[in-house]
Design an enzyme around this catalytic site. Structure first.
Site, PDB file in Angstrom:
ATOM      1  N   SER A 143      -2.870  -7.609   3.203  1.00 14.95           N
ATOM      2  CA  SER A 143      -3.122  -7.433   4.641  1.00 14.95           C
ATOM      3  C   SER A 143      -3.448  -8.787   5.281  1.00 14.95           C
ATOM      4  O   SER A 143      -3.069  -9.055   6.423  1.00 14.95           O
ATOM      5  CB  SER A 143      -4.297  -6.469   4.862  1.00 14.95           C
ATOM      6  OG  SER A 143      -4.005  -5.216   4.326  1.00 14.95           O
ATOM      7  N   LYS A 155     -18.443  -5.671   7.730  1.00 16.95           N
ATOM      8  CA  LYS A 155     -17.183  -6.425   7.821  1.00 16.95           C
ATOM      9  C   LYS A 155     -16.674  -6.362   9.251  1.00 16.95           C
ATOM     10  O   LYS A 155     -16.969  -5.412   9.975  1.00 16.95           O
ATOM     11  CB  LYS A 155     -16.135  -5.790   6.904  1.00 16.95           C
ATOM     12  CG  LYS A 155     -16.165  -6.273   5.470  1.00 16.95           C
ATOM     13  CD  LYS A 155     -14.934  -5.759   4.736  1.00 16.95           C
ATOM     14  CE  LYS A 155     -14.893  -6.192   3.292  1.00 16.95           C
ATOM     15  NZ  LYS A 155     -13.718  -5.628   2.601  1.00 16.95           N
ATOM     16  N   ARG A 194      -2.033  -6.133  -8.237  1.00 23.42           N
ATOM     17  CA  ARG A 194      -0.888  -6.998  -7.934  1.00 23.42           C
ATOM     18  C   ARG A 194      -0.692  -8.056  -8.999  1.00 23.42           C
ATOM     19  O   ARG A 194       0.409  -8.318  -9.439  1.00 23.42           O
ATOM     20  CB  ARG A 194      -1.112  -7.705  -6.585  1.00 23.42           C
ATOM     21  CG  ARG A 194      -0.881  -6.816  -5.398  1.00 23.42           C
ATOM     22  CD  ARG A 194      -1.351  -7.475  -4.149  1.00 23.42           C
ATOM     23  NE  ARG A 194      -2.774  -7.791  -4.267  1.00 23.42           N
ATOM     24  CZ  ARG A 194      -3.542  -8.195  -3.281  1.00 23.42           C
ATOM     25  NH1 ARG A 194      -3.031  -8.379  -2.095  1.00 23.42           N
ATOM     26  NH2 ARG A 194      -4.822  -8.439  -3.460  1.00 23.42           N
ATOM     27  N   HIS A 232       0.849  -1.213   0.000  1.00 19.13           N
ATOM     28  CA  HIS A 232       0.000   0.000   0.000  1.00 19.13           C
ATOM     29  C   HIS A 232       0.879   1.256   0.000  1.00 19.13           C
ATOM     30  O   HIS A 232       0.630   2.193  -0.747  1.00 19.13           O
ATOM     31  CB  HIS A 232      -0.880   0.058   1.266  1.00 19.13           C
ATOM     32  CG  HIS A 232      -1.933  -0.996   1.368  1.00 19.13           C
ATOM     33  ND1 HIS A 232      -2.105  -1.773   2.496  1.00 19.13           N
ATOM     34  CD2 HIS A 232      -2.890  -1.399   0.497  1.00 19.13           C
ATOM     35  CE1 HIS A 232      -3.121  -2.594   2.325  1.00 19.13           C
ATOM     36  NE2 HIS A 232      -3.615  -2.393   1.113  1.00 19.13           N
TER      37      HIS A 232
HETATM   38  O1  PNS Z   1      -8.787  -2.791   0.432  1.00 16.43           O
HETATM   39  P1  PNS Z   1     -10.049  -3.337  -0.177  1.00 16.43           P
HETATM   40  O2  PNS Z   1     -10.869  -4.033   0.870  1.00 16.43           O
HETATM   41  O3  PNS Z   1      -9.784  -4.164  -1.391  1.00 16.43           O
HETATM   42  O4  PNS Z   1     -10.888  -2.038  -0.666  1.00 16.43           O
HETATM   43  C1  PNS Z   1     -12.171  -2.196  -1.227  1.00 16.43           C
HETATM   44  C2  PNS Z   1     -12.907  -0.844  -1.328  1.00 16.43           C
HETATM   45  C3  PNS Z   1     -12.943  -0.127  -0.005  1.00 16.43           C
HETATM   46  C4  PNS Z   1     -12.227   0.025  -2.352  1.00 16.43           C
HETATM   47  C5  PNS Z   1     -14.354  -1.169  -1.831  1.00 16.43           C
HETATM   48  O5  PNS Z   1     -14.910  -2.171  -1.033  1.00 16.43           O
HETATM   49  C6  PNS Z   1     -15.280   0.045  -1.816  1.00 16.43           C
HETATM   50  O6  PNS Z   1     -15.110   0.981  -2.553  1.00 16.43           O
HETATM   51  N1  PNS Z   1     -16.283   0.009  -0.919  1.00 16.43           N
HETATM   52  C7  PNS Z   1     -17.252   1.078  -0.782  1.00 16.43           C
HETATM   53  C8  PNS Z   1     -18.624   0.630  -1.282  1.00 16.43           C
HETATM   54  C9  PNS Z   1     -18.795   0.874  -2.768  1.00 16.43           C
HETATM   55  O7  PNS Z   1     -18.651   1.973  -3.260  1.00 16.43           O
HETATM   56  N2  PNS Z   1     -19.158  -0.195  -3.525  1.00 16.43           N
HETATM   57  C10 PNS Z   1     -19.436  -0.059  -4.947  1.00 16.43           C
HETATM   58  C11 PNS Z   1     -18.265  -0.421  -5.816  1.00 16.43           C
HETATM   59  S1  PNS Z   1     -18.402  -2.110  -6.276  1.00 16.43           S
END
Ligand code: PNS
Length: 165
Positions: free
Chosen positions: A128, A41, A90, A17
């Site tokens: 993570s 979560k 990645r 990150h």
């Molecule tokens: O680090 P991560 O868990 O891969 O990040 C995922 C994240 C936070 C980018 C994604 O879950 C997100 O944007 N969540 C907010 C909800 C949202 O906007 N969902 C619609 C897009 S599919």
């Protein structure tokens, strides 16, 4: 002025990150790290702890701001007046999920574009989840996370173990 959001769970922030953060900082004027606070979560670290760890890891980076968010990413981007979302890729296994997410976000908010940075090779295996797995069994995580937060992760693992016995 180009303001971007780098969103994620950051549970916890890794060197992968941090690599994306540092490289993005050179491209955009301001980078807002959006830390997802999702009640559905159950992260290991609270959103406050994840924000604190990111603050410690990014100390010295002038154009970075860390902001927790709930709900839709595009709504957060709108509130922050950011036109770009940064995500790290990645490997090919990340691609399907990332493509789906960026296309959904683009449908919801056509003004917001997703910019992908490919992860540096030395961090392409890192997540993570891997860090938590290694730390849970007492392994050395110094190659995986910023040195400023190693103590916090080890403390958290110790307190989890104590709660179980
Ligand atoms: O680090 P991560 O868990 O891969 O990040 C995922 C994240 C936070 C980018 C994604 O879950 C997100 O944007 N969540 C907010 C909800 C949202 O906007 N969902 C619609 C897009 S599919």
């Amino acid at each position: 002025m180009l303001r971007a959001i780098y969103p994620g769970s950051f549970d916890p922030v890794t060197l992968g990150h941090l690599d994306v953060i540092k490289r993005s900082c050179k491209i955009v004027d301001e980078l807002i790290i959006g830390v997802l606070n999702n009640s559905a979560k159950t992260p290991l670290f609270s959103v406050e702890e994840r924000v604190k760890m990111l603050e410690e890891a990014t100390k010295g980076l002038k154009n970075v701001k860390i902001v927790p968010f709930e709900g839709l990413l595009v709504e957060f981007a709108r509130r922050m007046k950011a036109k770009v979302v940064v995500r790290g890729l990645r490997a090919i296994t990340d691609f399907e999920y990332e493509l789906q997410m960026s296309q959904t976000n683009h449908k919801l908010e056509p003004e917001v574009e997703t910019m992908f940075l490919t992860t540096s090779i030395e961090y392409s295996f890192l997540s993570s989840t891997t860090v938590k797995e290694v730390a849970a069994f007492g392994g050395d995580i110094s190659q995986f996370v910023p040195s400023a937060i190693i103590g916090r992760i080890e403390e958290k693992m110790q307190s989890k173990i104590k709660r179980r016995v």
